[in-house]
Design an enzyme around this catalytic site. Sequence first.
Site, PDB file in Angstrom:
ATOM      1  N   CYS A  56      50.413  85.076   6.867  1.00  0.00           N
ATOM      2  CA  CYS A  56      51.568  85.913   7.500  1.00  0.00           C
ATOM      3  C   CYS A  56      52.272  87.207   6.520  1.00  0.00           C
ATOM      4  CB  CYS A  56      52.734  85.030   7.660  1.00  0.00           C
ATOM      5  SG  CYS A  56      54.521  85.739   8.354  1.00  0.00           S
ATOM      6  N   CYS A  59      55.753  87.300   5.630  1.00  0.00           N
ATOM      7  CA  CYS A  59      55.892  86.391   4.489  1.00  0.00           C
ATOM      8  C   CYS A  59      55.552  86.896   3.277  1.00  0.00           C
ATOM      9  CB  CYS A  59      54.971  85.046   4.700  1.00  0.00           C
ATOM     10  SG  CYS A  59      55.652  84.091   6.437  1.00  0.00           S
TER      11      CYS A  59
END
Length: 132
Positions: A56, A59
């Site tokens: 991600c 993230c």
Amino acid sequence: MGGCVGKGRRHIEEDKLDFKGGNVHVITSKEDWDQKIEEANKDGKIVVANFSASWCGPCRVIAPIYAEMSKTYPQLMFLTVDVDDLMDFSSSWDIRATPTFFFIKNEKQVDKLVGANKPELEKKVQALANGS
């Protein structure tokens, strides 16, 4: 703002999120989680739990900021859970996008933030740190 919902999952060790330099506890099992929650309760700490994924992008962007916060606010306990490594456990928290941050006090969720929203995360963490 900045959340991943895709399933472009990769399991390459080098892809793990980097929380170096911080005081972030990487949770690798349900037992790990239970131990840290119990430790936080005993020490009277609020837990900030980051459910994220190595694939991600948001993230990855928020990881160093999260690590820095863990140094700035030692009165809180910072945990991170890779949703791919602990799928069943993450599912029990109803994670719909990553990153998702839960704020836990006395084993109860007191707040939640979905997405890599740095200003909002900082605001929530600071408010909890000042009130804990």
